[in-house]
Design a protein around this motif. Structure first.
Motif, PDB file in Angstrom:
ATOM      1  N   ASN A  42      17.381   3.243  20.370  1.00 56.09           N
ATOM      2  CA  ASN A  42      17.130   1.739  20.995  1.00 56.09           C
ATOM      3  C   ASN A  42      16.571   1.039  19.632  1.00 56.09           C
ATOM      4  N   CYS A  43      16.844  -0.456  19.547  1.00 55.55           N
ATOM      5  CA  CYS A  43      16.304  -0.704  18.188  1.00 55.55           C
ATOM      6  C   CYS A  43      14.929  -1.156  18.345  1.00 55.55           C
ATOM      7  N   ALA A  44      14.075  -0.758  17.204  1.00 53.39           N
ATOM      8  CA  ALA A  44      12.516  -0.893  16.966  1.00 53.39           C
ATOM      9  C   ALA A  44      12.336  -2.170  17.265  1.00 53.39           C
ATOM     10  N   ASN A  45      12.895  -3.131  17.371  1.00 51.70           N
ATOM     11  CA  ASN A  45      12.340  -4.613  17.719  1.00 51.70           C
ATOM     12  C   ASN A  45      12.515  -4.630  19.398  1.00 51.70           C
ATOM     13  N   PRO A  46      11.336  -4.668  19.809  1.00 50.76           N
ATOM     14  CA  PRO A  46      11.124  -4.563  21.393  1.00 50.76           C
ATOM     15  C   PRO A  46      11.913  -5.995  22.068  1.00 50.76           C
ATOM     16  N   VAL A  47      11.780  -6.820  21.265  1.00 51.33           N
ATOM     17  CA  VAL A  47      12.694  -8.198  22.071  1.00 51.33           C
ATOM     18  C   VAL A  47      13.932  -7.882  21.787  1.00 51.33           C
ATOM     19  N   CYS A  48      14.576  -7.268  21.056  1.00 49.56           N
ATOM     20  CA  CYS A  48      15.950  -6.960  20.883  1.00 49.56           C
ATOM     21  C   CYS A  48      16.511  -5.454  21.859  1.00 49.56           C
ATOM     22  N   ASN A  49      15.594  -4.651  21.494  1.00 46.74           N
ATOM     23  CA  ASN A  49      15.788  -3.201  22.451  1.00 46.74           C
ATOM     24  C   ASN A  49      17.295  -2.827  22.647  1.00 46.74           C
ATOM     25  N   LEU A  50      18.034  -3.353  21.559  1.00 45.91           N
ATOM     26  CA  LEU A  50      19.516  -2.978  21.905  1.00 45.91           C
ATOM     27  C   LEU A  50      20.052  -1.126  21.942  1.00 45.91           C
ATOM     28  N   HIS A  51      20.527  -0.754  22.766  1.00 45.89           N
ATOM     29  CA  HIS A  51      21.017   0.587  22.943  1.00 45.89           C
ATOM     30  C   HIS A  51      22.210   0.805  22.174  1.00 45.89           C
ATOM     31  N   VAL A  52      22.312   1.391  21.067  1.00 43.23           N
ATOM     32  CA  VAL A  52      23.409   1.509  20.006  1.00 43.23           C
ATOM     33  C   VAL A  52      23.326   2.694  19.411  1.00 43.23           C
ATOM     34  N   PRO A  53      24.501   3.382  18.815  1.00 42.76           N
ATOM     35  CA  PRO A  53      24.455   4.434  18.452  1.00 42.76           C
ATOM     36  C   PRO A  53      24.152   3.940  16.793  1.00 42.76           C
ATOM     37  N   ILE A  54      23.281   4.557  15.983  1.00 40.83           N
ATOM     38  CA  ILE A  54      22.972   4.207  14.448  1.00 40.83           C
ATOM     39  C   ILE A  54      22.764   5.789  13.849  1.00 40.83           C
TER      40      ILE A  54
END
Length: 314
Positions: free
Chosen positions: A255-267
């Motif tokens: 999950n993106c560390a920016n809680p406003v974004c919180n995008l679920h993606v492979p990184i």
């Protein structure tokens, strides 16, 4: 080392007083070392929990002793630790958020297929395998040849099915999801729309991995606990996802560390550390960015939830 279990389950059944049940069930979980997320509604119960193996055995026996939940099919996975850090037991209008509140799976739903039956049927010429999960889930992994839907939430399922009508007509439709719960309403909706040969993978991807080795499930299965994504396929595994940042083949879901974004993606791990858990340089610089510990998992905020609501303190 003590062994833990992770339980995934649901049960469509009538609960006349969800608030009362929530209070009693929450107390039982606290007394028996169970952590996780449990949803209670008038239409039933849905949960993913973890605990010591013995405590989980007690928990399962407790639920099955209640006639309302005698039919629960627990998906049980072993672990060396808790999959959760907290316990949330909430009352909600539905046990899985959808736009299909009028559908009662107890009355009508697609034919359940065991993992082995699903495996034998899935490659037939007259079959369509339909993934009813959201984008961030099937991005991480899906069955070989499955039809996926461009949806952000399960509530968008009916609209997307209408767009896919030509691909589904005249076919045997095999629906699947993580643990089976979404398929109960998805398959019922398909029947409601006039499709005749509708099936669902009983127990979902998780049970298929446990009982059928996960053959032809490509990638990892997204799960809703600290693990984020898990391996399913022990027969012919394959990575199908790519790092959101660099494009390299990778199946490390965050999950993106920016809680406003919180995008679920492979990184990938390298990009994860470089961007401090964010999905982009912009998110890395966001003032609310959460500290990154290398996992890409962040415990949900309580959002005003009081775990002791309605409970008498001793």
């Amino acid at each position: 080392m003590e062994k833990y279990s992770i339980l995934l389950y649901y049960c469509y059944t009538q609960i006349d007083d969800p608030e009362k049940f929530r209070e009693e069930h929450h107390r039982f979980c606290l007394e028996n070392g169970i952590l996780g997320r449990i949803i209670v509604a008038e239409e039933g119960l849905n949960g993913t929990v973890s605990g010591l193996k013995a405590d989980c055995e007690t928990y399962m026996a407790h639920l099955k002793a209640d006639p309302r939940f005698a039919s629960i099919d627990f998906k049980v996975e072993e672990s060396d630790k808790h999959a959760f850090q907290k316990l949330h037991v909430r009352v909600k209008p539905e046990i899985v958020h959808s736009s299909l509140r009028h559908i009662n799976p107890v009355q009508r739903t697609g034919q359940h297929l065991s993992p082995e039956e699903f495996k034998q049927l899935k490659d037939k010429d007259d079959v369509v395998i339909l993934d009813v999960r959201s984008n961030y889930e099937h991005m991480m992994g899906r069955f070989k040849g499955a039809l996926t839907l461009d949806i952000e939430n399960f509530r968008d399922f009916p609209e997307k099915v209408k767009e896919m009508k030509e691909k589904l007509e005249g076919k045997k439709i095999l629906t699947y999801c993580t643990g089976g719960i979404k398929c109960e309403k998805a398959s019922a909706y398909l029947l409601e729309q006039g499709f005749e040969n509708v099936y669902q993978l009983h127990g979902g991807i998780i049970k298929y991995g446990i009982e059928a080795g996960g053959e032809d499930f490509e990638g990892k299965c997204y799960v809703f606990d600290n693990r984020v994504a898990v391996d399913v396929n022990k027969v012919n595994p394959k990575v199908v996802s790519q790092c959101h940042v660099c494009g390299r083949s990778d199946d490390r879901m965050v999950n993106c560390a920016n809680p406003v974004c919180n995008l679920h993606v492979p990184i990938c791990e390298s990009c994860g550390w470089e961007l401090e858990g964010a999905c982009s340089p912009e998110c890395r610089e966001h003032p609310e960015k959460r500290p990154y510990d290398g996992t890409g998992y962040y415990q949900k905020e309580m959002n005003g939830y009081n775990p002791f609501k309605g409970m008498a303190r001793k």
